[in-house]
Design a protein around this motif. Structure first.
Motif: not given
Length: 291
Positions: A27-30, A36-37, A42-44, A58-59
């Motif tokens: 769960y934590k890793g996914h 991160h994505y 969104n550059n933030g 979309g992801y």
């Protein structure tokens, strides 16, 4: 609130609920990948109420078409995100759950690979590494998951009462597995004469590390399968399927098989582990007489 903070809180919540370490890591890793994505996109930093159902769809589309994720893997990712948002709803960090209307990807069930007794013996003969050969024999005789087998400690193998104690298996469940004489003898020989003197309490121990990794075991399995010239895909989990399939074929009742495997729902056994060969189907049909 930052999505990263929510994910860290979820991790602590799952630890307190005593969920299995593997599930928590998954769960934590996914969810870290998800964060991160969107942070990169969104550059933030991403806040928990920033993401809509369309964003998450979309992801998943990105993972499927850009990263090549299969349906089963997509469902694992979706389950992790769902768990995260269920937690945020419970804590009242968001008013609605954006994962509520996202459907699971359809997974086409394929018949799982399994080995019969003769094939398991062939496989064991082809494994060069003695410790891994013994570990694989243990998988075949017990139906243990590879992580359960690797995590066994010396105290968990009870030669006097002829049982193996699985402590904190999948879902945090404990169970007992009878220790057959054919497995007990080589395991006792290993403990008395061959196990290296290491500080680790792990039952299966290498001298250098005091443990053994599932990657190492699967690598040796792959080498043995290549030596035999087999085309079927054989992993540690194949031995678990083989154990269950042999039990069912020898007329063990389904609840007993489910208990030995550590499945809470016996329907998993009927849908996954019952294999019927074409010759058996023909025999069954030929039993029908209408005259």
């Amino acid at each position: 609130m930052l999505l990263t903070t929510c994910n860290e809180e979820l991790e602590q919540h799952l630890i307190q609920k005593e969920m299995s370490p593997e599930t928590i890591r998954s769960y934590k890793g996914h969810n870290d990948m998800l964060i991160h994505y969107f942070n990169t996109k969104n550059n933030g930093p991403t806040f928990v109420d920033d993401l809509s159902t369309e964003d998450l769809e979309g992801y998943l589309h990105y993972l499927k078409h850009e990263k090549g994720y299969k349906p089963a893997s997509l469902n694992v990712v979706l389950n992790a995100i769902r768990r995260l948002y269920q937690y945020t709803i419970r804590k009242k960090y968001v008013p609605t759950n954006p994962t509520a209307d996202i459907a699971q990807a359809k997974v086409q069930r394929e018949e799982r690979a399994f080995l019969n007794a003769a094939e398991i013996n062939e496989l064991l003969e082809a494994i060069d590494h003695k410790l891994i050969r013994l570990l694989v024999r243990t998988l075949a005789y017990t139906g243990l998951r590879i992580r359960e087998c690797i995590d066994l400690e010396l105290k968990d193998v009870d030669f006097k009462n002829k049982v193996i104690r699985v402590i904190n298996g999948k879902g945090g469940k404990n169970r007992l597995i009878p220790l057959s004489d054919e497995l007990a003898v080589p395991l006792q020989t290993y403990v008395k004469n061959k196990r290296p003197k290491v500080s680790s309490n792990n039952f299966f121990a290498l001298k250098r590390t005091g443990t053994i990794s599932d990657q190492y075991v699967n690598r040796e399995l792959k080498a043995a399968v290549g030596k035999l010239g087999w085309t079927k895909h054989v992993t540690c989990h194949t031995l678990r399927h083989s154990f269950a399939s042999m039990l069912v074929k020898n007329n063990a009742n389904i609840p007993t098989v489910a208990n030995l495997l550590g499945h809470a729902d016996y329907r998993t056994v009927t849908s996954v582990y019952i294999h019927v060969e074409s010759a058996e189907l023909a025999d069954a049909v030929n039993q029908i007489t209408l005259v």
